[in-house]
Design a protein around this motif. Structure first.
Motif, PDB file in Angstrom:
ATOM      1  N   MET A  36      10.890   2.756 -10.502  1.00  0.00           N
ATOM      2  CA  MET A  36       9.535   2.217 -10.590  1.00  0.00           C
ATOM      3  C   MET A  36       9.578   0.759 -11.049  1.00  0.00           C
ATOM      4  O   MET A  36       8.791  -0.070 -10.591  1.00  0.00           O
ATOM      5  N   HIS A  37      10.530   0.431 -11.925  1.00  0.00           N
ATOM      6  CA  HIS A  37      10.686  -0.972 -12.330  1.00  0.00           C
ATOM      7  C   HIS A  37      11.137  -1.832 -11.148  1.00  0.00           C
ATOM      8  O   HIS A  37      10.780  -3.008 -11.073  1.00  0.00           O
ATOM      9  N   ASP A  38      11.905  -1.252 -10.220  1.00  0.00           N
ATOM     10  CA  ASP A  38      12.270  -1.993  -9.003  1.00  0.00           C
ATOM     11  C   ASP A  38      11.011  -2.363  -8.219  1.00  0.00           C
ATOM     12  O   ASP A  38      10.862  -3.492  -7.757  1.00  0.00           O
ATOM     13  N   LYS A  39      10.097  -1.407  -8.090  1.00  0.00           N
ATOM     14  CA  LYS A  39       8.834  -1.669  -7.384  1.00  0.00           C
ATOM     15  C   LYS A  39       7.997  -2.693  -8.154  1.00  0.00           C
ATOM     16  O   LYS A  39       7.371  -3.566  -7.547  1.00  0.00           O
ATOM     17  N   GLN A  40       8.004  -2.569  -9.480  1.00  0.00           N
ATOM     18  CA  GLN A  40       7.257  -3.511 -10.294  1.00  0.00           C
ATOM     19  C   GLN A  40       7.801  -4.926 -10.082  1.00  0.00           C
ATOM     20  O   GLN A  40       7.034  -5.871  -9.898  1.00  0.00           O
ATOM     21  N   GLN A  41       9.111  -5.048 -10.098  1.00  0.00           N
ATOM     22  CA  GLN A  41       9.718  -6.368  -9.945  1.00  0.00           C
ATOM     23  C   GLN A  41       9.401  -6.961  -8.568  1.00  0.00           C
ATOM     24  O   GLN A  41       9.164  -8.168  -8.439  1.00  0.00           O
ATOM     25  N   ALA A  42       9.358  -6.115  -7.549  1.00  0.00           N
ATOM     26  CA  ALA A  42       9.035  -6.597  -6.201  1.00  0.00           C
ATOM     27  C   ALA A  42       7.607  -7.136  -6.127  1.00  0.00           C
ATOM     28  O   ALA A  42       7.306  -7.965  -5.266  1.00  0.00           O
ATOM     29  N   SER A  43       6.741  -6.690  -7.015  1.00  0.00           N
ATOM     30  CA  SER A  43       5.351  -7.166  -6.998  1.00  0.00           C
ATOM     31  C   SER A  43       5.092  -8.238  -8.063  1.00  0.00           C
ATOM     32  O   SER A  43       3.951  -8.661  -8.248  1.00  0.00           O
ATOM     33  N   ALA A  44       6.145  -8.685  -8.754  1.00  0.00           N
ATOM     34  CA  ALA A  44       5.998  -9.733  -9.770  1.00  0.00           C
ATOM     35  C   ALA A  44       5.522 -11.028  -9.118  1.00  0.00           C
ATOM     36  O   ALA A  44       5.957 -11.373  -8.020  1.00  0.00           O
ATOM     37  N   GLN A  45       4.631 -11.729  -9.807  1.00  0.00           N
ATOM     38  CA  GLN A  45       4.079 -12.961  -9.256  1.00  0.00           C
ATOM     39  C   GLN A  45       4.415 -14.188 -10.102  1.00  0.00           C
ATOM     40  O   GLN A  45       3.959 -15.290  -9.802  1.00  0.00           O
ATOM     41  N   SER A  46       5.203 -13.986 -11.170  1.00  0.00           N
ATOM     42  CA  SER A  46       5.553 -15.114 -12.034  1.00  0.00           C
ATOM     43  C   SER A  46       6.837 -14.790 -12.787  1.00  0.00           C
ATOM     44  O   SER A  46       7.292 -13.642 -12.816  1.00  0.00           O
ATOM     45  N   ALA A  47       7.389 -15.813 -13.434  1.00  0.00           N
ATOM     46  CA  ALA A  47       8.582 -15.605 -14.267  1.00  0.00           C
ATOM     47  C   ALA A  47       8.256 -14.660 -15.418  1.00  0.00           C
ATOM     48  O   ALA A  47       9.082 -13.821 -15.792  1.00  0.00           O
ATOM     49  N   LEU A  48       7.055 -14.772 -15.976  1.00  0.00           N
ATOM     50  CA  LEU A  48       6.653 -13.870 -17.058  1.00  0.00           C
ATOM     51  C   LEU A  48       6.627 -12.424 -16.579  1.00  0.00           C
ATOM     52  O   LEU A  48       7.106 -11.530 -17.268  1.00  0.00           O
ATOM     53  N   ASP A  49       6.099 -12.191 -15.377  1.00  0.00           N
ATOM     54  CA  ASP A  49       6.105 -10.834 -14.811  1.00  0.00           C
ATOM     55  C   ASP A  49       7.539 -10.318 -14.695  1.00  0.00           C
ATOM     56  O   ASP A  49       7.832  -9.173 -15.058  1.00  0.00           O
ATOM     57  N   GLU A  50       8.429 -11.144 -14.178  1.00  0.00           N
ATOM     58  CA  GLU A  50       9.831 -10.725 -14.053  1.00  0.00           C
ATOM     59  C   GLU A  50      10.421 -10.417 -15.424  1.00  0.00           C
ATOM     60  O   GLU A  50      11.151  -9.440 -15.592  1.00  0.00           O
ATOM     61  N   GLY A  51      10.100 -11.242 -16.411  1.00  0.00           N
ATOM     62  CA  GLY A  51      10.580 -10.999 -17.774  1.00  0.00           C
ATOM     63  C   GLY A  51      10.084  -9.679 -18.330  1.00  0.00           C
ATOM     64  O   GLY A  51      10.824  -8.955 -18.997  1.00  0.00           O
ATOM     65  N   ARG A  52       8.826  -9.361 -18.068  1.00  0.00           N
ATOM     66  CA  ARG A  52       8.272  -8.081 -18.524  1.00  0.00           C
ATOM     67  C   ARG A  52       8.994  -6.912 -17.864  1.00  0.00           C
ATOM     68  O   ARG A  52       9.243  -5.883 -18.495  1.00  0.00           O
ATOM     69  N   THR A  53       9.350  -7.087 -16.583  1.00  0.00           N
ATOM     70  CA  THR A  53      10.079  -6.035 -15.877  1.00  0.00           C
ATOM     71  C   THR A  53      11.462  -5.821 -16.485  1.00  0.00           C
ATOM     72  O   THR A  53      11.874  -4.682 -16.720  1.00  0.00           O
ATOM     73  N   TYR A  54      12.171  -6.912 -16.765  1.00  0.00           N
ATOM     74  CA  TYR A  54      13.498  -6.773 -17.375  1.00  0.00           C
ATOM     75  C   TYR A  54      13.406  -6.142 -18.764  1.00  0.00           C
ATOM     76  O   TYR A  54      14.267  -5.356 -19.155  1.00  0.00           O
ATOM     77  N   HIS A  55      12.359  -6.460 -19.497  1.00  0.00           N
ATOM     78  CA  HIS A  55      12.164  -5.837 -20.810  1.00  0.00           C
ATOM     79  C   HIS A  55      11.990  -4.319 -20.648  1.00  0.00           C
ATOM     80  O   HIS A  55      12.610  -3.530 -21.368  1.00  0.00           O
ATOM     81  N   GLY A  56      11.176  -3.916 -19.696  1.00  0.00           N
ATOM     82  CA  GLY A  56      10.986  -2.484 -19.446  1.00  0.00           C
ATOM     83  C   GLY A  56      12.280  -1.794 -19.050  1.00  0.00           C
ATOM     84  O   GLY A  56      12.588  -0.697 -19.520  1.00  0.00           O
ATOM     85  N   ARG A  57      13.048  -2.452 -18.191  1.00  0.00           N
ATOM     86  CA  ARG A  57      14.341  -1.880 -17.787  1.00  0.00           C
ATOM     87  C   ARG A  57      15.260  -1.742 -19.003  1.00  0.00           C
ATOM     88  O   ARG A  57      15.959  -0.738 -19.148  1.00  0.00           O
TER      89      ARG A  57
END
Length: 139
Positions: A48-69
């Motif tokens: 699900m984090h893979d899907k989240q990362q694919a829908s990230a729209q900013s560096a902050l979004d990507e950072g939030r995804t890595y934090h979740g992972r």
């Protein structure tokens, strides 16, 4: 556990009825990943984090995804991967309000790797930032 399952089902419906998944996907996928983590479904949470990362729209979004992972990897006892994820998150989130939480996740991973002095330092910094940011949100 029922609340997490119920929340997961509600979020699935939200995705199914969304006219533009890109608009809601990032938050919904992140919430679904968190629910899966709380249910102990770690591999599914990572997916699900893979899907989240694919829908990230900013560096902050990507950072939030890595934090979740990183949180998922810590729960799995995969501390090296958790640390790598949290370190990537720290580079991406800058001084955003979640930095304190990311540092606390970093401390958890370091502790799991028995790197206690570094874990204490990350915990202290993370707690200071988390407390500061929570106070700012209340104002």
């Amino acid at each position: 556990l029922c609340k997490f399952e119920e929340s997961f089902r509600w979020q699935e419906k939200q995705l199914a009825t969304a006219t533009n998944v890109q608009d809601v996907g990032f938050e919904v996928y992140g919430n679904m990943a968190e629910n899966l983590r709380m249910l102990g479904k770690y591999e599914e949470a990572l997916g699900m984090h893979d899907k989240q990362q694919a829908s990230a729209q900013s560096a902050l979004d990507e950072g939030r995804t890595y934090h979740g992972r990183g949180q998922v990897y810590s729960r799995m006892g995969r501390y090296k991967e958790a640390l790598e994820s949290h370190m990537r998150s720290l580079r991406l989130v800058g001084d955003d309000g979640i930095r304190g939480d990311v540092l606390l996740g970093t401390a958890r991973a370091l502790s799991g790797m028995e790197r206690y002095e570094e874990a204490i330092k990350a915990s202290e910094e993370g707690l200071q930032l988390a407390c500061r940011d929570k106070k700012l949100q209340l104002l």
